[in-house]
Write an enzyme that holds these catalytic residues in place. Structure first.
Site, mmCIF file in Angstrom:
data_model
loop_
_atom_site.group_PDB
_atom_site.id
_atom_site.type_symbol
_atom_site.label_atom_id
_atom_site.label_comp_id
_atom_site.label_asym_id
_atom_site.label_seq_id
_atom_site.Cartn_x
_atom_site.Cartn_y
_atom_site.Cartn_z
ATOM 1 N N HIS A 14 9.067 45.745 44.262
ATOM 2 C CA HIS A 14 9.157 45.023 45.532
ATOM 3 C C HIS A 14 8.030 44.024 45.725
ATOM 4 O O HIS A 14 7.039 44.033 44.996
ATOM 5 C CB HIS A 14 9.233 45.994 46.724
ATOM 6 C CG HIS A 14 7.963 46.738 47.038
ATOM 7 N ND1 HIS A 14 7.779 48.073 46.750
ATOM 8 C CD2 HIS A 14 6.801 46.348 47.636
ATOM 9 C CE1 HIS A 14 6.575 48.461 47.158
ATOM 10 N NE2 HIS A 14 5.967 47.433 47.701
ATOM 11 N N ARG A 18 3.855 40.718 55.341
ATOM 12 C CA ARG A 18 3.563 41.156 56.710
ATOM 13 C C ARG A 18 4.385 40.328 57.697
ATOM 14 O O ARG A 18 4.539 39.124 57.519
ATOM 15 C CB ARG A 18 2.076 40.970 57.017
ATOM 16 C CG ARG A 18 1.163 41.858 56.187
ATOM 17 C CD ARG A 18 -0.297 41.576 56.509
ATOM 18 N NE ARG A 18 -1.188 42.428 55.740
ATOM 19 C CZ ARG A 18 -1.607 42.148 54.503
ATOM 20 N NH1 ARG A 18 -1.231 41.025 53.912
ATOM 21 N NH2 ARG A 18 -2.414 42.977 53.872
ATOM 22 N N HIS A 106 6.875 31.890 47.580
ATOM 23 C CA HIS A 106 8.180 32.188 48.166
ATOM 24 C C HIS A 106 8.824 33.391 47.500
ATOM 25 O O HIS A 106 8.403 33.820 46.429
ATOM 26 C CB HIS A 106 9.125 30.983 48.050
ATOM 27 C CG HIS A 106 9.372 30.527 46.634
ATOM 28 N ND1 HIS A 106 8.729 29.445 46.075
ATOM 29 C CD2 HIS A 106 10.189 30.998 45.657
ATOM 30 C CE1 HIS A 106 9.139 29.274 44.834
ATOM 31 N NE2 HIS A 106 10.030 30.217 44.552
ATOM 32 N N HIS A 182 13.642 36.262 42.486
ATOM 33 C CA HIS A 182 12.237 36.236 42.064
ATOM 34 C C HIS A 182 11.269 36.077 43.227
ATOM 35 O O HIS A 182 11.663 35.766 44.354
ATOM 36 C CB HIS A 182 11.981 35.149 41.010
ATOM 37 C CG HIS A 182 12.042 33.732 41.507
ATOM 38 N ND1 HIS A 182 13.100 32.888 41.243
ATOM 39 C CD2 HIS A 182 11.169 32.995 42.233
ATOM 40 C CE1 HIS A 182 12.864 31.702 41.794
ATOM 41 N NE2 HIS A 182 11.705 31.741 42.405
ATOM 42 N N GLU A 243 7.705 34.725 39.251
ATOM 43 C CA GLU A 243 7.487 33.333 38.854
ATOM 44 C C GLU A 243 6.021 32.991 39.077
ATOM 45 O O GLU A 243 5.516 33.094 40.204
ATOM 46 C CB GLU A 243 8.362 32.385 39.684
ATOM 47 C CG GLU A 243 8.117 30.912 39.358
ATOM 48 C CD GLU A 243 8.825 29.951 40.303
ATOM 49 O OE1 GLU A 243 8.621 28.738 40.155
ATOM 50 O OE2 GLU A 243 9.572 30.418 41.195
ATOM 51 N N HIS A 270 1.405 42.154 48.586
ATOM 52 C CA HIS A 270 1.314 42.570 47.185
ATOM 53 C C HIS A 270 2.688 42.506 46.522
ATOM 54 O O HIS A 270 3.708 42.393 47.196
ATOM 55 C CB HIS A 270 0.768 44.003 47.075
ATOM 56 C CG HIS A 270 1.579 45.035 47.799
ATOM 57 N ND1 HIS A 270 1.239 45.536 49.032
ATOM 58 C CD2 HIS A 270 2.758 45.665 47.471
ATOM 59 C CE1 HIS A 270 2.145 46.422 49.425
ATOM 60 N NE2 HIS A 270 3.086 46.522 48.489
ATOM 61 N N GLU A 316 0.623 46.769 43.489
ATOM 62 C CA GLU A 316 0.774 48.192 43.784
ATOM 63 C C GLU A 316 1.463 48.878 42.610
ATOM 64 O O GLU A 316 2.327 48.290 41.948
ATOM 65 C CB GLU A 316 1.600 48.375 45.055
ATOM 66 C CG GLU A 316 1.695 49.824 45.512
ATOM 67 C CD GLU A 316 2.505 50.000 46.790
ATOM 68 O OE1 GLU A 316 2.332 51.049 47.441
ATOM 69 O OE2 GLU A 316 3.310 49.112 47.126
#
Length: 329
Positions: A14, A18, A106, A182, A243, A270, A316
């Site tokens: 993932h 925020r 993005h 991506h 990417e 992250h 993470e």
């Protein structure tokens, strides 16, 4: 549980963003991503630490990870809401694309019919950073989520001409067929970043796009998994690629750095890799002298770790629940 130091079972699970107000505002952000066809597959609440996590992913019958547990997937978007931001008029996220806080760029979804998909987003009242018809690149668009993060839209059709594609006229789009393709981050030194993501995290370089005239290269990395790497270099049908954007010359400027999203002003948090055996993976990273933000043994949460990539972005590391036979949270 697997006791391997092989990375073949790793997944780019993932990307965390925020958000100011996930559900209740005039422009709820969870609703936006659901409009793009993603489903809320898990919500975790940590009231004592005053934050909630929303995990969204494509989960329709044709989705690559359909039915999998949250951390046994690729292409998941995690939205983090810190309590109170929704009531703070001065609070705004850093979308990663404005100076002097550029870094994260993005997330990107690939769609079946790009003209129809973009028209549907526009008709729903959402804004665009770049419409399909804008500029020279007529085959990609950038929508804006309610917090101002950029969401790139690309076609799943090989060779699509986008806005100039006559075959797109009159097509109807089906969001259940979309992919979370991506996540883009800018890197200072391509060589160092490629070494980290390939050697430490075990990713494969799927393709490189060199835009020498414009002074940048794009590198698309990910885990081949059961599907493998597409022979024709066409990656729009894949979930969960990373990417890396490298602008020529940044590596030569000692004073230059990108914003990691976790220093103020905050935004992107992250990326996350899920692994088959988190203890073995962390021991492997330790043996490679990786830089840590948080080891497994640090702090209260003993089931997550965070590495630092060469630009200071957080990575993470979590246990893939399929190999553990139990949920992480």
């Amino acid at each position: 549980m697997a006791t391997t130091t092989d990375t073949k079972n790793y997944k780019f699970n993932h990307s965390m963003l925020r958000v100011k107000d996930p559900k209740e505002s005039a422009h709820p952000i969870v609703k936006f991503y659901e409009f793009l066809g993603l489903s809320l597959i898990k919500k975790l609440s940590f009231p004592e630490a005053k934050f909630d996590l929303y995990f969204l992913a494509y989960d329709g019958p044709s989705a690559t990870s359909h039915g999998n547990s949250t951390f046994d997937r690729e292409g998941v978007i995690e939205l983090t809401h810190n309590y109170g931001t929704e009531a703070d008029e001065s609070y705004a996220v850093n979308n990663g694309n404005k100076e002097p806080h550029r870094g994260f760029g993005h997330v990107c979804i690939s769609v079946d019919h790009i003209q129809a998909a973009c028209q549907r987003i526009e008709d729903a009242g959402y804004r665009f950073q770049k419409k399909l018809t804008d500029g020279r690149m007529k085959h990609i668009a950038f929508a804006l989520d309610p917090d101002g993060y950029w969401v790139e839209i690309i076609s799943q059709k090989l060779g699509s001409k986008g806005a100039d594609d006559p075959e797109e006229a009159g097509a109807v789009t089906d969001p259940s067929t979309y992919r979370m393709n991506h996540t883009m981050i800018r890197v200072k030194d391509a060589e160092k970043s490629l070494k980290f993501y390939q050697e430490v995290l075990g990713m494969t370089l799927f393709r490189t796009h060199e835009a020498a005239a414009a002074g940048f290269n794009l590198y698309f990395l990910g885990y081949p998994g059961a599907e493998g790497v597409p022979e024709n270099g066409f990656t729009a049908l894949k979930e969960g690629l990373l990417e890396l954007t490298w602008n020529y010359g940044t590596e030569k400027d000692e004073a230059f750095s990108y914003h990691n999203g976790n220093d103020q002003p905050q935004g992107f948090g992250h990326i996350c890799v899920s692994v088959d055996d988190i203890d073995a993976a962390c021991a492997r990273f330790e043996g490679m002298n990786a830089n840590w933000k948080k080891r497994l043994t640090d702090g209260r949460m003993k089931n997550v770790a965070f590495l630092l990539d060469p630009d200071g972005y957080w990575v993470e590391v979590v246990q893939n629940e399929r190999f553990a036979g139990k949920e992480n949270f």
